[in-house]
Design a protein around this motif. Structure first.
Motif, PDB file in Angstrom:
ATOM      1  N   UNK A 158      76.375  79.928  49.704  1.00  0.00           N
ATOM      2  CA  UNK A 158      77.752  79.447  49.710  1.00  0.00           C
ATOM      3  C   UNK A 158      77.973  78.229  50.580  1.00  0.00           C
ATOM      4  N   UNK A 159      76.977  77.854  51.395  1.00  0.00           N
ATOM      5  CA  UNK A 159      77.118  76.665  52.240  1.00  0.00           C
ATOM      6  C   UNK A 159      76.762  75.374  51.499  1.00  0.00           C
ATOM      7  N   UNK A 160      76.266  75.482  50.283  1.00  0.00           N
ATOM      8  CA  UNK A 160      75.841  74.308  49.528  1.00  0.00           C
ATOM      9  C   UNK A 160      77.050  73.635  48.884  1.00  0.00           C
ATOM     10  N   UNK A 161      77.028  72.306  48.835  1.00  0.00           N
ATOM     11  CA  UNK A 161      78.128  71.531  48.287  1.00  0.00           C
ATOM     12  C   UNK A 161      78.467  71.958  46.863  1.00  0.00           C
ATOM     13  N   UNK A 162      79.758  72.248  46.631  1.00  0.00           N
ATOM     14  CA  UNK A 162      80.228  72.576  45.298  1.00  0.00           C
ATOM     15  C   UNK A 162      79.822  73.939  44.795  1.00  0.00           C
ATOM     16  N   UNK A 163      79.268  74.785  45.658  1.00  0.00           N
ATOM     17  CA  UNK A 163      78.774  76.104  45.253  1.00  0.00           C
ATOM     18  C   UNK A 163      79.673  77.190  45.818  1.00  0.00           C
ATOM     19  N   UNK A 709      76.995  64.839  30.051  1.00  0.00           N
ATOM     20  CA  UNK A 709      77.211  64.818  31.496  1.00  0.00           C
ATOM     21  C   UNK A 709      76.943  63.425  32.062  1.00  0.00           C
ATOM     22  N   UNK A 710      77.880  62.919  32.873  1.00  0.00           N
ATOM     23  CA  UNK A 710      77.728  61.636  33.554  1.00  0.00           C
ATOM     24  C   UNK A 710      77.939  61.867  35.048  1.00  0.00           C
ATOM     25  N   UNK A 711      77.025  61.352  35.884  1.00  0.00           N
ATOM     26  CA  UNK A 711      77.104  61.575  37.329  1.00  0.00           C
ATOM     27  C   UNK A 711      76.837  60.279  38.086  1.00  0.00           C
ATOM     28  N   UNK A 712      77.505  60.168  39.234  1.00  0.00           N
ATOM     29  CA  UNK A 712      77.289  59.049  40.152  1.00  0.00           C
ATOM     30  C   UNK A 712      77.342  59.609  41.567  1.00  0.00           C
ATOM     31  N   UNK A 713      76.315  59.268  42.398  1.00  0.00           N
ATOM     32  CA  UNK A 713      76.301  59.779  43.784  1.00  0.00           C
ATOM     33  C   UNK A 713      75.797  58.705  44.739  1.00  0.00           C
ATOM     34  N   UNK A 714      76.500  58.635  45.889  1.00  0.00           N
ATOM     35  CA  UNK A 714      76.064  57.816  47.017  1.00  0.00           C
ATOM     36  C   UNK A 714      75.613  58.759  48.119  1.00  0.00           C
ATOM     37  N   UNK A 715      74.413  58.508  48.687  1.00  0.00           N
ATOM     38  CA  UNK A 715      73.860  59.361  49.736  1.00  0.00           C
ATOM     39  C   UNK A 715      73.445  58.513  50.932  1.00  0.00           C
ATOM     40  N   UNK A 719      68.934  61.126  60.551  1.00  0.00           N
ATOM     41  CA  UNK A 719      67.711  61.745  61.048  1.00  0.00           C
ATOM     42  C   UNK A 719      67.709  63.238  60.741  1.00  0.00           C
ATOM     43  N   UNK A 720      66.503  63.778  60.592  1.00  0.00           N
ATOM     44  CA  UNK A 720      66.371  65.212  60.367  1.00  0.00           C
ATOM     45  C   UNK A 720      67.005  65.629  59.054  1.00  0.00           C
ATOM     46  N   UNK A 721      67.888  66.627  59.107  1.00  0.00           N
ATOM     47  CA  UNK A 721      68.504  67.162  57.901  1.00  0.00           C
ATOM     48  C   UNK A 721      69.961  66.758  57.782  1.00  0.00           C
ATOM     49  N   UNK A 722      70.397  65.726  58.485  1.00  0.00           N
ATOM     50  CA  UNK A 722      71.780  65.284  58.429  1.00  0.00           C
ATOM     51  C   UNK A 722      71.988  64.363  57.236  1.00  0.00           C
ATOM     52  N   UNK A 723      73.157  64.499  56.597  1.00  0.00           N
ATOM     53  CA  UNK A 723      73.405  63.702  55.396  1.00  0.00           C
ATOM     54  C   UNK A 723      74.911  63.562  55.165  1.00  0.00           C
ATOM     55  N   UNK A 724      75.276  62.438  54.553  1.00  0.00           N
ATOM     56  CA  UNK A 724      76.644  62.231  54.066  1.00  0.00           C
ATOM     57  C   UNK A 724      76.524  61.795  52.610  1.00  0.00           C
ATOM     58  N   UNK A 725      77.316  62.404  51.729  1.00  0.00           N
ATOM     59  CA  UNK A 725      77.212  62.085  50.307  1.00  0.00           C
ATOM     60  C   UNK A 725      78.579  62.154  49.648  1.00  0.00           C
ATOM     61  N   UNK A 726      78.776  61.275  48.668  1.00  0.00           N
ATOM     62  CA  UNK A 726      79.979  61.252  47.846  1.00  0.00           C
ATOM     63  C   UNK A 726      79.532  61.194  46.389  1.00  0.00           C
ATOM     64  N   UNK A 727      80.082  62.059  45.551  1.00  0.00           N
ATOM     65  CA  UNK A 727      79.677  62.140  44.150  1.00  0.00           C
ATOM     66  C   UNK A 727      80.892  62.117  43.239  1.00  0.00           C
ATOM     67  N   UNK A 761      85.525  65.056  38.140  1.00  0.00           N
ATOM     68  CA  UNK A 761      85.838  65.389  39.518  1.00  0.00           C
ATOM     69  C   UNK A 761      84.995  64.616  40.501  1.00  0.00           C
ATOM     70  N   UNK A 762      85.140  64.969  41.760  1.00  0.00           N
ATOM     71  CA  UNK A 762      84.429  64.292  42.842  1.00  0.00           C
ATOM     72  C   UNK A 762      84.056  65.307  43.908  1.00  0.00           C
ATOM     73  N   UNK A 763      82.982  65.000  44.640  1.00  0.00           N
ATOM     74  CA  UNK A 763      82.508  65.834  45.742  1.00  0.00           C
ATOM     75  C   UNK A 763      82.267  64.957  46.955  1.00  0.00           C
TER      76      UNK A 763
END
Length: 939
Positions: A158-163, A709-715, A719-727, A761-763
Motif C-alpha cells: 500500500x506504500x507504492x504510488x497509485x496502489x 494506454x498512453x503514459x508520460x513520466x518525469x523522474x 542518492x540511495x532510494x530517494x526519488x521524485x516523480x510526476x506522471x 489522470x496524474x500521479x
C-alpha cells in the motif's frame, strides 16, 4: 610410541585447521550493471591484502570465504570503473552482505570508493532497476520488508504510488479495479483463492520469502497482455543471503469483536480450525436422487440424512492469532555449485463480528417529482465469521556455471464459517418481516508447482518456466431459515418469502502455463528479446439446491433447529412434519475452458546519446468454450463445448526514454492491452449469495475489453532510494465490463459491456530520507504519493436491452424534475483519487523501527443502476496503520512488534446515490480498531 606421536601430531593439525576454519566468515552480495540495470556477470571480486578473489555468476551474485577482520573490497570488470568498498568487516561464522554497482568507465573517471554499510542497500538496487527499466514501474525490496517489519505483502504494498489494497487482499493500481490489475508469481500467471479475480490474494505471500515485488504500470510486449492498471510480479528468494530460521507468534485484539458475548458462530466441523470440512457437510444423497414431490417414507429417510443445526450459536470470540515458521540458506559446494532452499509455513485464525451488519435495497419513486429514495427491503443483524487460513511454501534451487534450476511448491488453504442472525423487512411487495438464520462454510485451496530454468548460452540469456495450479472453492451445505412474523404469529409462508433452503457449490479449476524468454544485449545499449507463453485453463462448476416444506406452515417454532429434530420430521404419524424437496437442475452446472497462446518480439536501443527507444509487438490468440444449459424457459439452450470467445489480438508497444541528465529521466509510452471476462461472467450460471441475498447472473454475450494506454513520466532520482516523480496517463476503453443491477429485480447483478470509456489522470510521488538534516531526522524517511483520475463512460454507447435502448435513453426516462443528464458518467470501479502517506523512523544501532502508513481512495461508482434502481457508490475508507518493533538480545535474535490497524476506526460503507436524494445505505459494517502484538525469535 612413534604411532602415538603421529596421532597427536595429526590431531593437533586437525584442531589448528578447524580453528582456522572457524575464524572465517562469508562475504556475499550482488553486483549490478548500472548501464543496463541488470546483473553484472563475471565481475572480479578481490579482497585487498589477501589472495582471495571470486567471480559473480550470471545472477550477479558472488560468495567468498574470508578470514575474520576488516578489509577493502574491489570489484572490477572490463569497460567499467572499479567499485571499491572500504571498512568491510568479516565476523566469525557470519555472513556479511556487500552489494555494488558498476558504472561504465566513460561516465566515471577513476574508481568509486565508499565506506561499507551494515545492511544491504537493496532499496537502492530496486531504484537502479526502476531507473533503467523499459516500463513505468515501481517496486519494493526485501530490505523494505525487513526495515518496516511488514509480515505479509498486503501490509507493505500500500506504500507504492497509485496502489491501494481492497479487503486486505487485492491490489488496485491507479484506482482501476481487480479486472485491470494482474498478479504473477515469478513471472507466471496463477489463479488466486478466488479464481474469478484477475489478482491473486497477496496476503498469502509472507515477506520473509520474497526477493522483491515489481509493479509495472505500462505495457511492453514481454509482459502479459491482460492488464491495464498494473501488473504486480511477486519474486521469491532462490538463494538466501545467509542461513535464517525464525519463529513468530502474534495476536490481534479488536475490542468491538473479541471477548464479546454476543458473538455468534457456525462451528460445523471438527477440522474447521485447519481450513477443511470434515465431510459432515457433504451432500447426503445422490445428486440424481429422485425425490418425491409428495412426501412419503422415502422423504422421511432422506430428510433425516441432513445435518440438524440450522441456528446460529452464541459464543465468545477470542483474539485473532497467527504463527509462522521459516528457514532458508545458501550452500556453496566445493564443486562450484551453489544450492539454496526456503521453507515457510503460516497459520492464521481470525474471528470477526459485526453487531449491526446492514444491507438494503432502495428504489427511485415512480413519480418524477419525488427525489427521496424509497426503501424496498432492509436486512440488519449480527454477523459472525471465523476464518482459518494457512499456507506453506517450499523451494529448492541450484546454480552452476551459467545455469540455474529452481523448484517451488506453494499451497494455501482457508476455511471460513459464517453465521448471521438478522431481521429482514420488505416494504413494497409483501410487507412481511422475516427472522433469518444463515449458516455458511466456504473452503478454498490452491496448490501450485513451478519449475524455473535460467541459462546463459553464449551471448543469449534463456529463461523457461512451467507452472501447474489446482484451485478449488467448495461451499458445502449453505443453510438458510427464514420465518415470517405477522402480528406475533410465525409461519413458513412462501408468499412472504419464508422458507428453508440448503445448497452446495463446488468449483474446481486447473491451470497449466509455460513460458520461454530469450534475450541478448547488442552494441553498447541495445537489447533484443523474444519469447512465447501458453496458458491452458479449465473449470468445473456445480450447484445442488434443496428446499424443505411442512404440511402445516403455521404451527412452528421460532428456533430453526426445531425443524430438523427427529420428532418434527415428516412421517406417517406426523404428516405435518418437515420434508425435503429436490430436483437436479442441469442449468446449475457448467464446464468452461480457455486457451491463450502468445508470442512477442521486442527491441531496445539508443538512437541518440540520451534517447532510448523500446518497441515491440505481442500477439495473443485467446479461445473460450462453454458446456452447460440455460435456465428452463422459452429461450432454453444447450451448449456442448460451444465457442464463446475466439480473438486474435495484436498488442503493440512503444516507449521513448530521454535522459535529461544523470539523475533525471523523461518517459513516454504507448501500449494496447485487454481484459477478458472470467469463466463465471461468461456463463449462464445464476449464483446466489445467502448473506447479501443478491444473485449473480452470468452473461454469455459478454465481449473482451480492449484498451489503448498512453503514459508520460518525469523522474528525478536522488542518492540511495530517494526519488521524485510526476506522471500523466490516458486510457481509452472499448467494451469496458461493469456490474449492473436489473431494473425489475434490483438484487440481481450481471456483467455488461459499457461501450466506449476513457480514463485520464496524474500521479505525483516523493520518497526522501531526512538524514541530511542530522540529529533525530537522520533516522527518518518520509514518502507520499497522490493520484488523481477522471473516468468517463459514453452513455450513448452502452446498450441495455435487446431492443437497442441506450443507457442514456433509459436514464432519461427516470430523471427527477430539475435533474440534468450528462452524456457521460464515471466508470464503475474507478476511484477518482488515491492518497498514500508513510513515515518511517529506523535506528539500526538500537534495533528500533516505527512506521506510520495512511491510505484513502475517493468515492467511486461500485454498481451501475438501471431504471428505478439507483447507482451504488463506495465512500472513502480512511486507513491508518501504525507498526513498531524493537530488536533485543546479544545478537538481536528477539523482536517484539506492536501494531494498530484501522486506527481511525473507519467503516466500510456503500451507498445508493440519486439526484436530490439523501444517500441511503446499500451495505455497511465497521472493521474495528485492531491492536497487534507479535514476538519473533531468530535461531
Amino acid at each position: 610410541m612413534c604411532g602415538m606421536k603421529k596421532t597427536i601430531f595429526t590431531s593437533l593439525f586437525v584442531l589448528i585447521g578447524l580453528a582456522a576454519f572457524a575464524q572465517t566468515g562469508l562475504l556475499r552480495g550482488t553486483i549490478i550493471d548500472k548501464q543496463y540495470g541488470e546483473p553484472a556477470i563475471n565481475a572480479l571480486i578481490k579482497v585487498e591484502g589477501t589472495s582471495i578473489q571470486g567471480l559473480t555468476d550470471f545472477d550477479g551474485n558472488y560468495s567468498v570465504t574470508v578470514p575474520v577482520g576488516t578489509y577493502t573490497v574491489r570489484v572490477s570488470s572490463f569497460g567499467y570503473s572499479d567499485f571499491v568498498v572500504s571498512g568491510v568487516t568479516i565476523t566469525e561464522g557470519k555472513v556479511t552482505i556487500q552489494d555494488g554497482v558498476l558504472e561504465p568507465a566513460s561516465e566515471v573517471i577513476g574508481e568509486i570508493t565508499i565506506t561499507a554499510q551494515a545492511s544491504r542497500n537493496s532499496e537502492a538496487g530496486i531504484m537502479i532497476q526502476r531507473k533503467n527499466a523499459s516500463n513505468v514501474m515501481d517496486g519494493l525490496s526485501s530490505q523494505s520488508f525487513r526495515r518496516v517489519g511488514d509480515g505479509n505483502l498486503s501490509a507493505a504494498i500500500g506504500r507504492v504510488t497509485g496502489v491501494s489494497v481492497q479487503d486486505g487482499k487485492y491490489v488496485y493500481v491507479r484506482g482501476l479495479g481487480d479486472r485491470y490489475t494482474k498478479t504473477t508469481l515469478n513471472g507466471m500467471t496463477i489463479p488466486g483463492l478466488d479464481p474469478d479475480k484477475n489478482a491473486v490474494q497477496i496476503d498469502i505471500f509472507p515477506t520473509k520469502t520474497l526477493e522483491n515485488v515489481m509493479i509495472y504500470k505500462t505495457f511492453s510486449s514481454n509482459l502479459y497482455g491482460d492488464f491495464t492498471g498494473g501488473l504486480v510480479n511477486v519474486e521469491t528468494k532462490s538463494f538466501p543471503e545467509h542461513a535464517t530460521t525464525q519463529l513468530s507468534v502474534g495476536a490481534t485484539y479488536i475490542p468491538t469483536m473479541h471477548f464479546n458475548n454476543d458473538f455468534i458462530l457456525y462451528d460445523g466441523g471438527s477440522f474447521d480450525w485447519a481450513g477443511f470440512d470434515d465431510g459432515g457437510r457433504s451432500f447426503p444423497m445422490s445428486k440424481f436422487e429422485r425425490v418425491p414431490a409428495a412426501p412419503n417414507a422415502t422423504s422421511t429417510e432422506l430428510t433425516r440424512g441432513f445435518g440438524k443445526q440450522m441456528a446460529a450459536q452464541s459464543a465468545t470470540a477470542i483474539p485473532n492469532m497467527s504463527i509462522s515458521f521459516n528457514t532458508g540458506d545458501q550452500i556453496n559446494s566445493e564443486s562450484g555449485r551453489t544450492y539454496g532452499y526456503n521453507f515457510v509455513v503460516n497459520y492464521q485464525l481470525q474471528n470477526t463480528f459485526y453487531e449491526d451488519y446492514e444491507s438494503n435495497t432502495y428504489l427511485k419513486p415512480i413519480g418524477n417529482t419525488d427525489t427521496e429514495l424509497f426503501r424496498d427491503e432492509r436486512r440488519v443483524g449480527a454477523l459472525g465469521q471465523r476464518t482459518a487460513q494457512w499456507s506453506a511454501l517450499g523451494s529448492g534451487a541450484m546454480k552452476w556455471n551459467t545455469n540455474s534450476l529452481e523448484l517451488l511448491v506453494l499451497h494455501s488453504q482457508s476455511g471460513e464459517s459464517s453465521a448471521a442472525r438478522r431481521t429482514a423487512q420488505n416494504y413494497n411487495q409483501t410487507g412481511a418481516t422475516l427472522l433469518e438464520d444463515i449458516l455458511t462454510y466456504s473452503q478454498r485451496s490452491l496448490t501450485t508447482a513451478m519449475v524455473i530454468g535460467k541459462h546463459k548460452v553464449g551471448d543469449w540469456n534463456l529463461e523457461w518456466n512451467n507452472a501447474f495450479t489446482k484451485s478449488r472453492v467448495y461451499d458445502p451445505d449453505f443453510r438458510t431459515t427464514s420465518i415470517s412474523i405477522t402480528g406475533g404469529d410465525t409461519s413458513l409462508s412462501v408468499g412472504n418469502g419464508a422458507g428453508i433452503n440448503r445448497f452446495w457449490r463446488d468449483l474446481n479449476e486447473w491451470n497449466e502455463s509455460a513460458r520461454l524468454d530469450l534475450s541478448k544485449n547488442w552494441g553498447e545499449t541495445g537489447k533484443l528479446s523474444f519469447g512465447g507463453v501458453v496458458v491452458l485453463k479449465s473449470r468445473d462448476f456445480e450447484i445442488l439446491n434443496t428446499n424443505f416444506r411442512r404440511g402445516n406452515t403455521s404451527d412452528i417454532d421460532v428456533n430453526p433447529d426445531w425443524f430438523f429434530e427427529d420428532e418434527n420430521i415428516y412421517s406417517a404419524s406426523n404428516p405435518d412434519g418437515t420434508y425435503v424437496r429436490y430436483n437436479y437442475e442441469a442449468s446449475n452446472s457448467f464446464t468452461s475452458g480457455q486457451q491463450v497462446y502468445a508470442g512477442y518480439i521486442q527491441n531496445e536501443h539508443n538512437v541518440l546519446l540520451r534517447l532510448k527507444l523500446i518497441y515491440g509487438l505481442r500477439v495473443e490468440q485467446a479461445m473460450m468454450t462453454y458446456t452447460g444449459e440455460t435456465q428452463p424457459g422459452p429461450s432454453y439452450e444447450v451448449y456442448d463445448k460451444a465457442e464463446t470467445l475466439n480473438e486474435l489480438n495484436f498488442l503493440p508497444s512503444f516507449a521513448a526514454i530521454y535522459d535529461l541528465n544523470e539523475s533525471m529521466k523523461l518517459r513516454a509510452s504507448y501500449g494496447r492491452t485487454l481484459a477478458r471476462p472470467s469463466f463465471k461472467e461468461k456463463s449462464a450460471a445464476q449464483i446466489f449469495d445467502p448473506i447479501s441475498k443478491r444473485t449473480f447472473i452470468g452473461n454469455l454475450d459478454l465481449e473482451q475489453t480492449t484498451v489503448n494506454n498512453f503514459d508520460l513520466r518525469y523522474e528525478w532520482f536522488f542518492e540511495g532510494a530517494d526519488v521524485f516523480a510526476v506522471s500523466g496517463f490516458y486510457k481509452n476503453f472499448t467494451n469496458h465490463i461493469e456490474m449492473v443491477s436489473y431494473q425489475t429485480a434490483p438484487d440481481n447483478l450481471s456483467p455488461r459491456n459499457a461501450g466506449s470509456s476513457t480514463v485520464f489522470g496524474a500521479e505525483i510521488e516523493l520518497s526522501k530520507s531526512l538524514a541530511s538534516l542530522g540529529g533525530f531526522f537522520e533516522k527518518l524517511k518520509v514518502g507520499g504519493n497522490f493520484s488523481y483520475v477522471e473516468s468517463r463512460v459514453d452513455l450513448h454507447s452502452v446498450i441495455v436491452d435487446d431492443n437497442g435502448t441506450t443507457e442514456y435513453e433509459l436514464r432519461q426516462q427516470y430523471l427527477r424534475d430539475g435533474e440534468e443528464l450528462k452524456d457521460y458518467r464515471s466508470m464503475a470501479g474507478q476511484a477518482p483519487y488515491t492518497f498514500n502517506f508513510n513515515l518511517n523512523y529506523g535506528d539500526p544501532e538500537t534495533g528500533t523501527n516505527v512506521s506510520v502508513a495512511y491510505n484513502v481512495q475517493g468515492t467511486f461508482l461500485a454498481i451501475v443502476g438501471s431504471g428505478r434502481v439507483p447507482d451504488v457508490y463506495t465512500v472513502p475508507f480512511n486507513s491508518l496503520n501504525v507498526n513498531a518493533y524493537k530488536d533485543f538480545g546479544s545478537e538481536r535474535q528477539h523482536r517484539i512488534t506492536l501494531g494498530v490497524q484501522n486506527a481511525l476506526d473507519g467503516e466500510r460503507h456503500n451507498v445508493y446515490r440519486s439526484f436530490g436524494a439523501q444517500d441511503e445505505t446499500y451495505s455497511r459494517y465497521k472493521p474495528g480498531v485492531g491492536v497487534t502484538v507479535k514476538y519473533s525469535y531468530t535461531f
